[in-house]
Design a protein around this motif. Structure first.
Motif, PDB file in Angstrom:
ATOM      1  N   THR A  10       6.208  -6.224  -9.361  1.00  0.00           N
ATOM      2  CA  THR A  10       5.850  -7.101  -8.236  1.00  0.00           C
ATOM      3  C   THR A  10       4.369  -6.956  -7.874  1.00  0.00           C
ATOM      4  O   THR A  10       3.677  -7.947  -7.617  1.00  0.00           O
ATOM      5  CB  THR A  10       6.717  -6.763  -7.003  1.00  0.00           C
ATOM      6  OG1 THR A  10       8.103  -6.881  -7.355  1.00  0.00           O
ATOM      7  CG2 THR A  10       6.405  -7.704  -5.851  1.00  0.00           C
ATOM      8  N   GLU A  13       2.229  -8.716 -10.492  1.00  0.00           N
ATOM      9  CA  GLU A  13       2.264 -10.174 -10.317  1.00  0.00           C
ATOM     10  C   GLU A  13       1.409 -10.607  -9.130  1.00  0.00           C
ATOM     11  O   GLU A  13       0.667 -11.592  -9.205  1.00  0.00           O
ATOM     12  CB  GLU A  13       3.710 -10.643 -10.131  1.00  0.00           C
ATOM     13  CG  GLU A  13       4.562 -10.510 -11.378  1.00  0.00           C
ATOM     14  CD  GLU A  13       6.029 -10.812 -11.111  1.00  0.00           C
ATOM     15  OE1 GLU A  13       6.388 -11.000  -9.910  1.00  0.00           O
ATOM     16  OE2 GLU A  13       6.809 -10.861 -12.074  1.00  0.00           O
ATOM     17  N   LYS A  14       1.498  -9.848  -8.046  1.00  0.00           N
ATOM     18  CA  LYS A  14       0.691 -10.165  -6.864  1.00  0.00           C
ATOM     19  C   LYS A  14      -0.792  -9.993  -7.174  1.00  0.00           C
ATOM     20  O   LYS A  14      -1.629 -10.791  -6.721  1.00  0.00           O
ATOM     21  CB  LYS A  14       1.106  -9.261  -5.697  1.00  0.00           C
ATOM     22  CG  LYS A  14       0.430  -9.587  -4.372  1.00  0.00           C
ATOM     23  CD  LYS A  14       0.844 -10.962  -3.853  1.00  0.00           C
ATOM     24  CE  LYS A  14       0.246 -11.249  -2.482  1.00  0.00           C
ATOM     25  NZ  LYS A  14       0.589 -12.597  -1.987  1.00  0.00           N
ATOM     26  N   GLN A  17      -2.011 -13.038  -9.029  1.00  0.00           N
ATOM     27  CA  GLN A  17      -2.146 -14.185  -8.116  1.00  0.00           C
ATOM     28  C   GLN A  17      -3.420 -14.073  -7.275  1.00  0.00           C
ATOM     29  O   GLN A  17      -4.171 -15.044  -7.127  1.00  0.00           O
ATOM     30  CB  GLN A  17      -0.922 -14.278  -7.202  1.00  0.00           C
ATOM     31  CG  GLN A  17       0.382 -14.602  -7.913  1.00  0.00           C
ATOM     32  CD  GLN A  17       1.582 -14.477  -6.986  1.00  0.00           C
ATOM     33  OE1 GLN A  17       1.451 -14.247  -5.787  1.00  0.00           O
ATOM     34  NE2 GLN A  17       2.770 -14.612  -7.555  1.00  0.00           N
ATOM     35  N   CYS A  18      -3.656 -12.886  -6.738  1.00  0.00           N
ATOM     36  CA  CYS A  18      -4.814 -12.695  -5.862  1.00  0.00           C
ATOM     37  C   CYS A  18      -6.136 -12.763  -6.635  1.00  0.00           C
ATOM     38  O   CYS A  18      -7.123 -13.289  -6.121  1.00  0.00           O
ATOM     39  CB  CYS A  18      -4.709 -11.360  -5.126  1.00  0.00           C
ATOM     40  SG  CYS A  18      -3.378 -11.317  -3.895  1.00  0.00           S
ATOM     41  N   LEU A 459      -5.636  -4.849  -3.926  1.00  0.00           N
ATOM     42  CA  LEU A 459      -4.703  -5.498  -2.987  1.00  0.00           C
ATOM     43  C   LEU A 459      -4.828  -4.915  -1.583  1.00  0.00           C
ATOM     44  O   LEU A 459      -4.777  -5.642  -0.595  1.00  0.00           O
ATOM     45  CB  LEU A 459      -3.268  -5.340  -3.492  1.00  0.00           C
ATOM     46  CG  LEU A 459      -2.927  -6.094  -4.792  1.00  0.00           C
ATOM     47  CD1 LEU A 459      -1.530  -5.721  -5.263  1.00  0.00           C
ATOM     48  CD2 LEU A 459      -3.033  -7.600  -4.576  1.00  0.00           C
ATOM     49  N   TRP A 467      -5.436 -12.527   1.773  1.00  0.00           N
ATOM     50  CA  TRP A 467      -4.058 -12.268   1.298  1.00  0.00           C
ATOM     51  C   TRP A 467      -3.214 -13.542   1.370  1.00  0.00           C
ATOM     52  O   TRP A 467      -2.418 -13.819   0.477  1.00  0.00           O
ATOM     53  CB  TRP A 467      -3.438 -11.173   2.138  1.00  0.00           C
ATOM     54  CG  TRP A 467      -2.083 -10.722   1.666  1.00  0.00           C
ATOM     55  CD1 TRP A 467      -0.880 -11.240   2.010  1.00  0.00           C
ATOM     56  CD2 TRP A 467      -1.813  -9.674   0.733  1.00  0.00           C
ATOM     57  NE1 TRP A 467       0.124 -10.578   1.372  1.00  0.00           N
ATOM     58  CE2 TRP A 467      -0.404  -9.608   0.575  1.00  0.00           C
ATOM     59  CE3 TRP A 467      -2.614  -8.766   0.036  1.00  0.00           C
ATOM     60  CZ2 TRP A 467       0.204  -8.692  -0.265  1.00  0.00           C
ATOM     61  CZ3 TRP A 467      -1.994  -7.852  -0.793  1.00  0.00           C
ATOM     62  CH2 TRP A 467      -0.596  -7.819  -0.943  1.00  0.00           C
ATOM     63  N   CYS A 470      -3.407 -15.995  -1.586  1.00  0.00           N
ATOM     64  CA  CYS A 470      -2.823 -15.624  -2.880  1.00  0.00           C
ATOM     65  C   CYS A 470      -1.435 -16.235  -3.079  1.00  0.00           C
ATOM     66  O   CYS A 470      -0.673 -16.340  -2.136  1.00  0.00           O
ATOM     67  CB  CYS A 470      -2.738 -14.099  -2.994  1.00  0.00           C
ATOM     68  SG  CYS A 470      -4.336 -13.290  -2.812  1.00  0.00           S
TER      69      CYS A 470
END
Length: 470
Positions: A10, A13-14, A17-18, A459, A467, A470
């Motif tokens: 997770t 993946e985050k 995206q960010c 992050l 945030w 994203c």
């Protein structure tokens, strides 16, 4: 409760995206300034280079953590430059957008800035310079060093004794001080700026109670640290009054969400005036005052001639020429005019005649070029005259907002201001990432891989606005 592999997936993946969202922001930025700092985490003996990027987004200053890259080689300037270029390549930051690099004054960092950006693109961290001035002054005045050491021993004794701390809290409660406002002694941390001043101020505020507790305790316990006498407390007050302006300057220059580069030279001038105006009660205080003035002048001399700081101060509508020497103003105007010409030339490519047209008439093409050049210089003179004619903005004004309102009337100076005012006046943004690394790589996670540290620090450093993108 998800398992460890699910949480890791997770986070990865985050992170992807960010990074995509940050790539889009940086692609829209016209100019990007950088800060970097080398950090070592003790629980796994690993070093990282923390890098931040600073740019204008929607007429507001924005800062992003680019990376916390593992340093597995000797910290040479060439290696630091390689890591900086790797971070820029990962985020597709065009080299034409690179403006400045703010770091501490270590020789490897200054050389890395020269390799990364070329000559005269390095900005020394003003907060580091202030800390060096304060440390050198305390070490030079022997009486100050001994007083600070005595306070450290007393504070350490209280920190290691819950019973004595309970007595200190009870003494304040008996005076009717509510629980939420009870003060405590602050311990000095060598690596934390202003912590010595914080320790002395907290000690002075509780000195009477501390002395009484030590006196009562000494009747039953031997080997307690010696309490400061009246003359030493007076010297301590002198030292606190001298260091207080430097603490405020450090706090002022350490921001990320407002322009700081143009504050350096005004703060140097105001610090000098403030210190000279202070009246000292003790002979040691007067010696410390003289030492502070002398050491500050020597340490800050290079900053006052730094071209980036001079141009940034000149382009800040709050200051303009106020804190600059006449010769520095002249040089700043010449350099800014040259930069405007360079950018204007890039923007006039469509105006250049086609090759076949040029060969038809060399003289005509040459004369047209002269006319355009003179026209450009004339426009810049008009902008400078208009800029000087405007009243100076107040300290609390946002210079970016001021320039936004004059974008149409002074387009050349507006572009230069947006390019120069994004530079941080200190390397504090990259140093804050050191705290993020130490939080991420706690003792229970000391074996975390370098790539996972990089992802988690990135992050963790994102603010709520970034945030949400994203």
């Amino acid at each position: 409760m998800p398992c460890r592999s699910t949480v890791t997936t997770t986070i990865e993946e985050k992170y992807s995206q960010c990074v995509g969202a940050v790539l889009k922001m940086l692609s829209n930025a016209n100019d990007v300034a950088f800060t970097c700092d080398a950090v070592t985490i003790s629980n796994s003996s690993r070093s990282f280079l923390t890098i931040t990027a600073h740019f204008i987004e929607k007429d507001s200053l924005n800062s992003i953590c680019l990376a916390a890259l593992r340093m597995n080689q000797s910290h040479t300037s060439e290696y630091v430059n390689t890591l900086l270029e790797e971070a820029c390549a990962e985020f597709n930051i065009d080299k034409m957008k690179w403006t400045t690099l703010t770091t501490d004054s270590a020789s490897n960092m200054k050389c890395a800035a020269k390799l990364f950006l070329g000559l005269n693109k390095h900005v020394p961290c003003f907060a580091h310079s202030i800390n060096l001035v304060v440390d050198e002054t305390i070490k030079e005045i022997c009486s100050f060093s001994s007083i600070v050491d005595k306070i450290k021993r007393v504070v350490m004794q209280f920190k290691h004794s819950p019973a004595m701390m309970d007595q200190l809290r009870k003494a304040q409660t008996d005076e009717g001080i509510p629980e939420g406002k009870i003060k405590t002694l602050i311990q000095n941390v060598d690596t934390r700026w202003n912590s010595c001043l914080d320790m002395m101020e907290s000690f002075l505020g509780l000195a009477n109670k501390v002395a009484l507790i030590l006196l009562n305790k000494s009747e039953r316990v031997k080997g307690l640290p010696e309490m400061l006498n009246v003359s030493e407390l007076t010297i301590c007050r002198d030292l606190c009054s001298l260091l207080q302006p430097f603490k405020k300057a450090t706090e002022q220059i350490s921001g990320e969400n407002y322009v700081t580069v143009s504050l350096v030279l005004p703060l140097i001038s105001m610090l000098a005036a403030k210190i000279k105006a202070l009246e000292m009660e003790t002979k040691e205080g007067k010696r410390a005052k003289e030492a502070l003035i002398r050491i500050s002048e020597r340490r800050f001399q290079a900053l006052q001639t730094n071209a980036i700081l001079v141009k940034s101060t000149f382009l800040d509508p709050r200051f303009k020429k106020m804190y600059l020497a006449p010769l520095a103003v002249k040089d700043a105007i010449a350099e800014i005019t040259h930069e405007i010409n360079k950018f204007t030339l890039k923007g006039r490519i469509s105006d250049v005649p086609k090759p076949e047209d040029v060969f038809d008439d060399f003289m005509s093409a040459h004369n047209n070029s002269i006319t355009k050049e003179l026209s450009g210089v004339s426009e810049q003179n008009k902008e400078l005259k208009l800029y000087f004619s405007l009243p100076q903005a107040s300290w609390e004004c946002n210079p970016l907002e001021v320039w936004k309102s004059h974008r149409a009337t002074m387009p050349g100076l507006y572009k230069m201001a947006m390019r120069h005012l994004i530079t941080p006046g200190s390397s504090v943004p990259s140093e804050r990432l050191a705290s993020a690394i130490k939080c991420v790589v706690c003792d229970a996670r000391s074996r975390m891989t370098d790539i996972h540290i990089k992802q988690r620090v990135f992050l963790k450093s994102l603010n709520s606005d970034n945030w949400d993108l994203c």
